[in-house]
Write an enzyme that holds these catalytic residues in place. Structure first.
Site, PDB file in Angstrom:
ATOM      1  N   ASP A  31      40.370  61.897  50.900  1.00 41.32           N
ATOM      2  CA  ASP A  31      40.023  60.730  50.091  1.00 41.32           C
ATOM      3  C   ASP A  31      39.728  61.208  48.672  1.00 41.32           C
ATOM      4  O   ASP A  31      39.011  62.195  48.462  1.00 41.32           O
ATOM      5  CB  ASP A  31      38.801  60.020  50.709  1.00 41.32           C
ATOM      6  CG  ASP A  31      38.558  58.640  50.108  1.00 41.32           C
ATOM      7  OD1 ASP A  31      38.399  58.536  48.871  1.00 41.32           O
ATOM      8  OD2 ASP A  31      38.516  57.670  50.867  1.00 41.32           O
ATOM      9  N   GLN A  94      38.012  46.229  52.891  1.00 38.19           N
ATOM     10  CA  GLN A  94      39.271  46.981  52.812  1.00 38.19           C
ATOM     11  C   GLN A  94      39.869  46.788  51.426  1.00 38.19           C
ATOM     12  O   GLN A  94      40.159  45.666  51.019  1.00 38.19           O
ATOM     13  CB  GLN A  94      40.264  46.499  53.877  1.00 38.19           C
ATOM     14  CG  GLN A  94      41.561  47.300  53.887  1.00 38.19           C
ATOM     15  CD  GLN A  94      42.503  46.892  55.026  1.00 38.19           C
ATOM     16  OE1 GLN A  94      42.338  45.838  55.627  1.00 38.19           O
ATOM     17  NE2 GLN A  94      43.481  47.732  55.299  1.00 38.19           N
ATOM     18  N   HIS A 100      43.925  52.465  57.514  1.00 37.36           N
ATOM     19  CA  HIS A 100      43.479  53.854  57.394  1.00 37.36           C
ATOM     20  C   HIS A 100      42.142  54.037  58.094  1.00 37.36           C
ATOM     21  O   HIS A 100      41.311  53.133  58.119  1.00 37.36           O
ATOM     22  CB  HIS A 100      43.371  54.286  55.919  1.00 37.36           C
ATOM     23  CG  HIS A 100      42.563  53.363  55.071  1.00 37.36           C
ATOM     24  ND1 HIS A 100      43.069  52.177  54.572  1.00 37.36           N
ATOM     25  CD2 HIS A 100      41.284  53.424  54.629  1.00 37.36           C
ATOM     26  CE1 HIS A 100      42.147  51.561  53.860  1.00 37.36           C
ATOM     27  NE2 HIS A 100      41.039  52.300  53.879  1.00 37.36           N
ATOM     28  N   HIS A 102      38.820  56.304  58.068  1.00 36.69           N
ATOM     29  CA  HIS A 102      38.015  57.285  57.348  1.00 36.69           C
ATOM     30  C   HIS A 102      37.378  58.225  58.373  1.00 36.69           C
ATOM     31  O   HIS A 102      36.777  57.762  59.344  1.00 36.69           O
ATOM     32  CB  HIS A 102      36.854  56.609  56.600  1.00 36.69           C
ATOM     33  CG  HIS A 102      37.254  55.687  55.497  1.00 36.69           C
ATOM     34  ND1 HIS A 102      37.208  56.072  54.171  1.00 36.69           N
ATOM     35  CD2 HIS A 102      37.681  54.396  55.499  1.00 36.69           C
ATOM     36  CE1 HIS A 102      37.588  55.044  53.411  1.00 36.69           C
ATOM     37  NE2 HIS A 102      37.874  54.020  54.186  1.00 36.69           N
TER      38      HIS A 102
HETATM   39  P1  5GP Z   1      38.880  51.143  51.910  1.00 44.28           P
HETATM   40  O1  5GP Z   1      40.183  50.409  51.705  1.00 44.28           O
HETATM   41  O2  5GP Z   1      38.598  51.455  53.356  1.00 44.28           O
HETATM   42  O3  5GP Z   1      37.732  50.462  51.262  1.00 44.28           O
HETATM   43  O4  5GP Z   1      38.966  52.543  51.201  1.00 44.28           O
HETATM   44  C1  5GP Z   1      40.069  53.040  50.523  1.00 44.28           C
HETATM   45  C2  5GP Z   1      39.799  54.487  50.225  1.00 44.28           C
HETATM   46  O5  5GP Z   1      40.964  55.010  49.637  1.00 44.28           O
HETATM   47  C3  5GP Z   1      38.650  54.738  49.258  1.00 44.28           C
HETATM   48  O6  5GP Z   1      37.686  55.572  49.879  1.00 44.28           O
HETATM   49  C4  5GP Z   1      39.320  55.402  48.072  1.00 44.28           C
HETATM   50  O7  5GP Z   1      38.541  56.448  47.528  1.00 44.28           O
HETATM   51  C5  5GP Z   1      40.598  55.928  48.646  1.00 44.28           C
HETATM   52  N1  5GP Z   1      41.694  55.967  47.686  1.00 44.28           N
HETATM   53  C6  5GP Z   1      42.088  54.949  46.869  1.00 44.28           C
HETATM   54  N2  5GP Z   1      43.145  55.323  46.121  1.00 44.28           N
HETATM   55  C7  5GP Z   1      43.433  56.604  46.489  1.00 44.28           C
HETATM   56  C8  5GP Z   1      44.422  57.533  46.060  1.00 44.28           C
HETATM   57  O8  5GP Z   1      45.269  57.259  45.210  1.00 44.28           O
HETATM   58  N3  5GP Z   1      44.403  58.758  46.652  1.00 44.28           N
HETATM   59  C9  5GP Z   1      43.492  59.095  47.613  1.00 44.28           C
HETATM   60  N4  5GP Z   1      43.560  60.339  48.119  1.00 44.28           N
HETATM   61  N5  5GP Z   1      42.547  58.239  48.029  1.00 44.28           N
HETATM   62  C10 5GP Z   1      42.505  57.012  47.465  1.00 44.28           C
END
Ligand code: 5GP
Ligand code: ZN
Length: 140
Positions: A31, A94, A100, A102
């Protein structure tokens, strides 16, 4: 492949990422905003939005990847525990609409022992309706 989806672009290699596991159908990468060192996101390569949209076999295989990641975090990073979290739907926080998981390693040196229950407070109304909701939700 959804061209607007950042995770599809990561799968394609258009957007760089630090990959820790890959097979034909899955990718696990760090992440970009880690909640702890070694915070990994495990995804199916196919663009699917939420967990419930995955087939039974697909979801089982995705969680085998989660298990491999968890093993590596314990063995290689010295994690003593880990949280497995998946936000599904905008209302659940989300942000990236490509499913995804975590996998967030937890270390003894971290002061906080907060677990999943700290994300949302106890809903008193829901607590008072456990029997009723259980009957409504019973899955045969
Ligand atoms: P959620 O959708 O569950 O809230 O979290 C999305 C996660 O994706 C976040 O923790 C964020 O830091 C991660 N994230 C968003 N964009 C990118 C990216 O371009 N590269 C990576 N490696 N992680 C990302
Ligand atoms: Zn996608």
């Amino acid at each position: 492949m959804e061209s607007e989806c950042i995770f599809c672009r990561i799968v394609d290699g258009e957007v760089p990422s630090v990959r820790v596991y890959e097979d034909g159908e899955h990718l696990a990468f760090l992440d970009a905003n880690p909640r702890s060192e070694g915070h990994v996101l495990a995804i199916p390569k196919e663009h699917i939005t939420t967990l419930d949209e995955l087939g039974d076999e697909e979801i089982a295989k995705l969680f085998v990847v989660v298990k491999r990641v968890a093993e590596a975090l314990k063995e290689r990073m010295g994690a003593e525990g880990y949280n497995v979290v998946s936000n599904n739907g905008e209302i659940a926080g989300q942000v990236i609409p490509h499913v995804h998981i975590h996998v967030v390693p937890r270390y003894a040196a971290q002061e906080s022992r907060a677990g999943f229950e700290s994300v949302l407070p106890v809903d008193r109304k829901a607590k008072s309706r456990l029997e009723e909701v259980g009957a409504r939700l019973k899955i045969q």
